[in-house]
Scaffold this active site. Structure first.
Site, mmCIF file in Angstrom:
data_model
loop_
_atom_site.group_PDB
_atom_site.id
_atom_site.type_symbol
_atom_site.label_atom_id
_atom_site.label_comp_id
_atom_site.label_asym_id
_atom_site.label_seq_id
_atom_site.Cartn_x
_atom_site.Cartn_y
_atom_site.Cartn_z
ATOM 1 N N ARG A 283 0.844 -1.208 0.000
ATOM 2 C CA ARG A 283 0.000 0.000 0.000
ATOM 3 C C ARG A 283 0.875 1.253 0.000
ATOM 4 O O ARG A 283 0.590 2.221 -0.704
ATOM 5 C CB ARG A 283 -0.934 0.003 1.211
ATOM 6 C CG ARG A 283 -1.898 -1.156 1.292
ATOM 7 C CD ARG A 283 -2.996 -1.143 0.292
ATOM 8 N NE ARG A 283 -3.850 0.025 0.453
ATOM 9 C CZ ARG A 283 -4.831 0.348 -0.366
ATOM 10 N NH1 ARG A 283 -5.083 -0.406 -1.416
ATOM 11 N NH2 ARG A 283 -5.560 1.414 -0.172
ATOM 12 N N ARG B 164 1.884 5.246 -8.003
ATOM 13 C CA ARG B 164 0.901 6.223 -8.477
ATOM 14 C C ARG B 164 1.498 7.618 -8.601
ATOM 15 O O ARG B 164 1.165 8.362 -9.518
ATOM 16 C CB ARG B 164 -0.309 6.224 -7.552
ATOM 17 C CG ARG B 164 -1.132 4.946 -7.668
ATOM 18 C CD ARG B 164 -2.266 4.923 -6.684
ATOM 19 N NE ARG B 164 -3.119 3.769 -6.870
ATOM 20 C CZ ARG B 164 -3.765 3.173 -5.876
ATOM 21 N NH1 ARG B 164 -3.645 3.619 -4.632
ATOM 22 N NH2 ARG B 164 -4.535 2.136 -6.127
ATOM 23 N N HIS C 241 -4.079 -1.753 -8.278
ATOM 24 C CA HIS C 241 -4.958 -2.045 -7.135
ATOM 25 C C HIS C 241 -4.193 -2.962 -6.198
ATOM 26 O O HIS C 241 -3.452 -3.838 -6.643
ATOM 27 C CB HIS C 241 -6.235 -2.761 -7.590
ATOM 28 C CG HIS C 241 -6.982 -3.372 -6.444
ATOM 29 N ND1 HIS C 241 -7.865 -2.652 -5.675
ATOM 30 C CD2 HIS C 241 -6.926 -4.615 -5.900
ATOM 31 C CE1 HIS C 241 -8.329 -3.436 -4.714
ATOM 32 N NE2 HIS C 241 -7.783 -4.632 -4.830
#
EC number: 2.7.4.6
Length: 147
Positions: free
Chosen positions: A85, A102, A115
């Site tokens: 994450r 990202r 994801h």
């Protein structure tokens, strides 16, 4: 050993980022134990995003994830869920730090490259949705004791 589900979304596949993303997790010392390039059925997409069913963006999520091939993966290692994450970065690339997947590659909230499961419960559910037991390998790398 903790496992997580990660998926390079259609925008990441189209932009040839699979290798870059896999490389980041390998360099971190995590072990890839399942992977497949696939198209996503509407049924699988709706089941995957079921928690968002009542939200206004549900249809867009399903449409996007079924718009092209994805690269689904199972990774394992110590604290892999939390670390993955952090490596992915915040959902909105504007808020994602440079150096995260990202932050470095995503162009919008809707096209944010990757994801990843957000909890052990999500990881178990998502791995079960996307992979059969036979598709997730169980082996120990000899380097594991040094990581």
């Amino acid at each position: 050993m903790e496992k997580t589900f990660l998926m390079v979304k259609p925008d990441g596949v189209q932009r040839n980022l699979i290798g870059e993303i896999v490389s980041r997790f390998e360099k971190k010392g995590y072990q890839l134990v399942g992977a497949k390039l696939m198209t996503v059925s509407r049924e699988l997409a709706e089941e995957h995003y079921a928690e968002h069913k009542e939200r206004p963006f549900f249809g867009e999520l399903v449409d996007f994830i079924t718009s092209g091939p994805v690269f689904a993966m199972v990774w394992q290692g110590n604290n892999v869920i939390t670390t993955a994450r952090a490596m992915m970065g915040k959902t909105n690339p504007v808020d994602a730090a440079s150096g995260t997947i990202r932050g470095d590659f995503a162009t919008s909230v809707g096209m944010n490259i990757i994801h990843g499961s957000d909890s052990p419960e999500s990881a178990e559910r998502e791995i079960g949705l996307w992979f059969s037991a036979e598709e997730v390998l169980s082996f120990e790398k000899t380097i594991q004791r040094w990581i």
